[in-house]
Design a protein around this motif. Structure first.
Motif, PDB file in Angstrom:
ATOM      1  N   PRO A 173     102.788  31.335 -44.271  1.00  0.00           N
ATOM      2  CA  PRO A 173     101.918  32.451 -44.581  1.00  0.00           C
ATOM      3  C   PRO A 173     102.559  33.690 -45.435  1.00  0.00           C
ATOM      4  CG  PRO A 173     102.470  32.785 -42.205  1.00  0.00           C
ATOM      5  CD  PRO A 173     103.391  31.576 -42.804  1.00  0.00           C
ATOM      6  N   ARG A 174     101.814  34.322 -46.107  1.00  0.00           N
ATOM      7  CA  ARG A 174     102.064  35.770 -46.877  1.00  0.00           C
ATOM      8  C   ARG A 174     100.700  36.474 -47.149  1.00  0.00           C
ATOM      9  NH1 ARG A 174     102.666  31.523 -50.818  1.00  0.00           N
ATOM     10  NH2 ARG A 174     101.332  31.796 -52.567  1.00  0.00           N
ATOM     11  N   ASP A 175     101.012  37.705 -47.260  1.00  0.00           N
ATOM     12  CA  ASP A 175      99.899  38.613 -47.577  1.00  0.00           C
ATOM     13  C   ASP A 175      98.732  38.722 -46.883  1.00  0.00           C
ATOM     14  OD1 ASP A 175     101.630  39.304 -49.586  1.00  0.00           O
ATOM     15  OD2 ASP A 175     100.966  37.837 -51.091  1.00  0.00           O
ATOM     16  N   VAL A 176      98.874  37.913 -45.536  1.00  0.00           N
ATOM     17  CA  VAL A 176      97.675  38.286 -44.556  1.00  0.00           C
ATOM     18  C   VAL A 176      97.304  39.654 -44.498  1.00  0.00           C
ATOM     19  CG1 VAL A 176      96.628  37.601 -42.244  1.00  0.00           C
ATOM     20  CG2 VAL A 176      98.350  35.779 -43.696  1.00  0.00           C
ATOM     21  N   ALA A 177      95.921  39.869 -44.434  1.00  0.00           N
ATOM     22  CA  ALA A 177      95.755  41.306 -44.430  1.00  0.00           C
ATOM     23  C   ALA A 177      94.125  41.577 -43.565  1.00  0.00           C
ATOM     24  CB  ALA A 177      95.354  42.043 -45.634  1.00  0.00           C
ATOM     25  N   HIS A 245      96.322  32.935 -47.993  1.00  0.00           N
ATOM     26  CA  HIS A 245      97.431  33.584 -47.694  1.00  0.00           C
ATOM     27  C   HIS A 245      98.062  32.813 -46.157  1.00  0.00           C
ATOM     28  CE1 HIS A 245      95.201  37.543 -49.029  1.00  0.00           C
ATOM     29  NE2 HIS A 245      95.726  36.731 -49.840  1.00  0.00           N
ATOM     30  N   ALA A 246      97.056  32.156 -45.741  1.00  0.00           N
ATOM     31  CA  ALA A 246      97.873  31.073 -44.637  1.00  0.00           C
ATOM     32  C   ALA A 246      97.112  29.946 -44.309  1.00  0.00           C
ATOM     33  CB  ALA A 246      97.728  31.941 -43.365  1.00  0.00           C
ATOM     34  N   GLU A 257      95.672  28.916 -29.776  1.00  0.00           N
ATOM     35  CA  GLU A 257      97.176  29.076 -29.827  1.00  0.00           C
ATOM     36  C   GLU A 257      97.629  28.864 -31.260  1.00  0.00           C
ATOM     37  OE1 GLU A 257      98.980  26.983 -26.951  1.00  0.00           O
ATOM     38  OE2 GLU A 257      98.321  28.066 -25.196  1.00  0.00           O
ATOM     39  N   ASN A 258      96.890  28.178 -31.997  1.00  0.00           N
ATOM     40  CA  ASN A 258      97.559  27.750 -33.406  1.00  0.00           C
ATOM     41  C   ASN A 258      97.053  28.970 -34.499  1.00  0.00           C
ATOM     42  OD1 ASN A 258      98.722  25.058 -33.269  1.00  0.00           O
ATOM     43  ND2 ASN A 258      96.782  24.635 -32.429  1.00  0.00           N
ATOM     44  N   LEU A 259      95.884  29.427 -34.604  1.00  0.00           N
ATOM     45  CA  LEU A 259      95.911  30.950 -35.418  1.00  0.00           C
ATOM     46  C   LEU A 259      96.554  31.758 -35.289  1.00  0.00           C
ATOM     47  CD1 LEU A 259      91.823  30.818 -35.639  1.00  0.00           C
ATOM     48  CD2 LEU A 259      93.361  30.539 -37.752  1.00  0.00           C
ATOM     49  N   PRO A 260      96.996  32.415 -34.072  1.00  0.00           N
ATOM     50  CA  PRO A 260      97.891  33.513 -34.154  1.00  0.00           C
ATOM     51  C   PRO A 260      99.389  33.033 -34.709  1.00  0.00           C
ATOM     52  CG  PRO A 260      96.575  33.218 -32.101  1.00  0.00           C
ATOM     53  CD  PRO A 260      96.388  32.000 -32.816  1.00  0.00           C
ATOM     54  N   ARG A 261      99.594  31.626 -34.677  1.00  0.00           N
ATOM     55  CA  ARG A 261     100.924  31.546 -35.500  1.00  0.00           C
ATOM     56  C   ARG A 261     101.177  31.905 -36.690  1.00  0.00           C
ATOM     57  NH1 ARG A 261     101.439  25.297 -33.912  1.00  0.00           N
ATOM     58  NH2 ARG A 261     103.605  25.720 -34.720  1.00  0.00           N
ATOM     59  N   VAL A 262      99.849  32.037 -37.435  1.00  0.00           N
ATOM     60  CA  VAL A 262     100.394  32.358 -38.864  1.00  0.00           C
ATOM     61  C   VAL A 262      99.693  33.908 -39.096  1.00  0.00           C
ATOM     62  CG1 VAL A 262      99.792  30.232 -39.687  1.00  0.00           C
ATOM     63  CG2 VAL A 262      97.819  31.513 -39.437  1.00  0.00           C
ATOM     64  N   LEU A 263      99.340  34.581 -38.092  1.00  0.00           N
ATOM     65  CA  LEU A 263      99.027  36.079 -38.440  1.00  0.00           C
ATOM     66  C   LEU A 263      99.963  37.327 -38.081  1.00  0.00           C
ATOM     67  CD1 LEU A 263      95.497  35.885 -36.754  1.00  0.00           C
ATOM     68  CD2 LEU A 263      96.243  35.380 -39.141  1.00  0.00           C
ATOM     69  N   PRO A 264     100.200  38.123 -38.937  1.00  0.00           N
ATOM     70  CA  PRO A 264     101.249  38.930 -38.648  1.00  0.00           C
ATOM     71  C   PRO A 264     101.120  39.873 -37.379  1.00  0.00           C
ATOM     72  CG  PRO A 264      99.946  39.729 -40.444  1.00  0.00           C
ATOM     73  CD  PRO A 264      99.692  38.417 -40.121  1.00  0.00           C
ATOM     74  N   GLU A 265     102.137  40.573 -36.935  1.00  0.00           N
ATOM     75  CA  GLU A 265     102.106  41.157 -35.607  1.00  0.00           C
ATOM     76  C   GLU A 265     100.773  42.387 -36.077  1.00  0.00           C
ATOM     77  OE1 GLU A 265     104.857  44.186 -32.788  1.00  0.00           O
ATOM     78  OE2 GLU A 265     105.716  42.862 -34.490  1.00  0.00           O
ATOM     79  N   GLY A 266     100.230  42.492 -34.771  1.00  0.00           N
ATOM     80  CA  GLY A 266      99.154  43.650 -35.163  1.00  0.00           C
ATOM     81  C   GLY A 266      97.897  43.203 -35.492  1.00  0.00           C
ATOM     82  N   VAL A 335      90.020  38.302 -40.382  1.00  0.00           N
ATOM     83  CA  VAL A 335      91.134  38.886 -39.682  1.00  0.00           C
ATOM     84  C   VAL A 335      91.082  39.904 -39.357  1.00  0.00           C
ATOM     85  CG1 VAL A 335      93.456  39.233 -39.982  1.00  0.00           C
ATOM     86  CG2 VAL A 335      92.759  37.104 -40.956  1.00  0.00           C
ATOM     87  N   GLY A 336      91.062  40.494 -37.956  1.00  0.00           N
ATOM     88  CA  GLY A 336      90.840  42.003 -37.694  1.00  0.00           C
ATOM     89  C   GLY A 336      92.121  42.591 -36.731  1.00  0.00           C
ATOM     90  N   GLN A 337      91.991  43.865 -36.650  1.00  0.00           N
ATOM     91  CA  GLN A 337      93.010  44.372 -35.742  1.00  0.00           C
ATOM     92  C   GLN A 337      93.170  43.844 -34.490  1.00  0.00           C
ATOM     93  OE1 GLN A 337      95.106  46.902 -36.560  1.00  0.00           O
ATOM     94  NE2 GLN A 337      94.489  46.973 -38.572  1.00  0.00           N
ATOM     95  N   GLY A 338      94.352  43.953 -33.805  1.00  0.00           N
ATOM     96  CA  GLY A 338      94.488  43.558 -32.406  1.00  0.00           C
ATOM     97  C   GLY A 338      95.351  42.157 -32.689  1.00  0.00           C
ATOM     98  N   GLU A 339      95.482  41.580 -31.585  1.00  0.00           N
ATOM     99  CA  GLU A 339      96.442  40.082 -31.659  1.00  0.00           C
ATOM    100  C   GLU A 339      95.678  38.993 -30.865  1.00  0.00           C
ATOM    101  OE1 GLU A 339     100.391  40.784 -30.386  1.00  0.00           O
ATOM    102  OE2 GLU A 339     100.779  41.896 -32.272  1.00  0.00           O
TER     103      GLU A 339
END
Length: 348
Positions: A173-177, A245-246, A257-266, A335-339
């Motif tokens: 992934p890249r540039d996930v926002a 982006h991902a 469990e699989n979606l969080p694998r491609v999302l950046p911290e936060g 994609v939103g805030q939090g993890e």
């Protein structure tokens, strides 16, 4: 004058080299149909050669993936329906590769059994070749292991190994926002995860593989052997179009469990469970096993086999591209805030 006794042979020990050679010859036409630019030799060598330059790459990065199909094999073995399990094997590997942004280039399989049945093995490997052809990968080698004493009663095991490539700097992934749209691509059923739980639910139901499927036409065994959907060609086209982006292949662990694998911290995923209808097979499994919704979402794909995280201003274009490629696409969240993954709505 004494007479000599014949010594024990490998065949006496249960390994038939001639059968293995016959299998290689039988599957060569199927493997040949998967040939693509870059392939340098056919089956039968000690190794397989692939030319990345001939495949069109200038500064490539290699990506590798390996997987199996889990206890879905049990259904194939018990029913004798072997023509699609090879497609599952390929899909489990190449669907992972494309999530890195890579194009699958070639595939190798490992098939192990107690006593080699050339016809059965040929059927399995023909399915592997079909999966390769559908995803643009060449079947360039593999291993057939006859292992008496290790597998019994027609049992076998399968593993797959896929290698792909991408140009340097094109990895995902890249540039996930925050605000990115999450698109879900429909699955073709249970795919190749959660079958130990599937078999437990069937045991509780009192049904068997030959029973009519409560959720579809045909037998329960045939319905549950629907092969894993291949998303490679469609996803590569979406990546090429820009704005992806991902990608997340929804396998064991589900969306949870699989979606969080491609999302950046936060950052986390906000998923609307009302955005798609739960396919009948999962509703039957959920009700028949008394599964909590959280358990279903963590064990199965729940009707979504692949997710694309895309720029909001590209979502409509990518949806149209995927629809034209034959995909059923749903806007399942953002994609939103939090993890982690936060769900709204309900499936069951």
């Amino acid at each position: 004058m004494s007479t000599s006794k014949s010594g024990v042979t490998y065949a006496d020990a249960g390994v038939d080299i001639d059968a293995g050679n016959a299998l290689v010859e039988k599957i060569k036409p199927a493997a040949k149909k998967t040939s693509r630019p870059g392939v340098m030799a056919g089956l039968g060598g000690f190794g397989a050669l692939f030319d990345l330059k001939a495949a069109g790459y200038t500064d490539p990065v290699l990506v590798a993936a390996t997987d199996g199909v889990g206890t879905k094999l049990r259904i194939a073995i018990d029913t004798g329906k072997l023509d699609t399990i090879g497609i599952d094997l390929v899909a489990m590997c190449v669907n992972d590769l494309v999530c890195q942004g890579a194009e699958p280039l070639f595939f190798l399989d490992y098939f192990a059994t107690g006593k080699l049945d050339v016809e059965a093995a040929s059927e399995i490997i023909s399915g592997i070749a079909e999966g390769c052809a559908r995803s643009g990968a060449a079947l360039i080698g593999g291993e057939t292991a006859e292992m008496p004493g290790m597998y019994h009663g027609g049992d076998f095991d399968l593993a797959g190994f896929a290698v792909g490539a991408m140009e340097r700097g094109a990895d995902l992934p890249r540039d996930v926002a925050q605000g990115d749209v999450i698109l879900g691509l429909a699955s073709d059923g249970v795919h190749s995860n959660g079958y130990s739980l599937v078999r437990k639910v069937i045991q509780l139901s009192g049904l068997d593989w030959a029973s009519d499927a409560p959720f579809a036409d045909g037998s329960l065994g045939d319905s549950l052997l629907a092969p894993t959907r291949l998303y490679v060609v469609q996803c590569l086209s979406a990546i090429k179009a820009g704005g992806v982006h991902a990608l997340a292949h929804i396998t064991g662990g589900g969306l949870t469990e699989n979606l969080p694998r491609v999302l950046p911290e936060g950052l986390g995923a906000e998923i609307d469970l009302n955005a798609w209808d739960l396919p009948p097979v999962f509703r039957w499994l959920g009700e028949g096993g008394g599964l909590a919704e959280a358990e279903l979402l963590k064990t199965f794909n729940a009707g979504i086999g692949m997710c694309l995280v895309v720029a909001p201003d590209r979502a409509e274009t990518i949806e149209a591209l995927l629809a034209e490629a034959g995909e059923r696409t749903f806007r399942i969240g953002r994609v939103g805030q939090g993890e982690g993954v936060r769900y709204s709505g309900t499936l069951l």
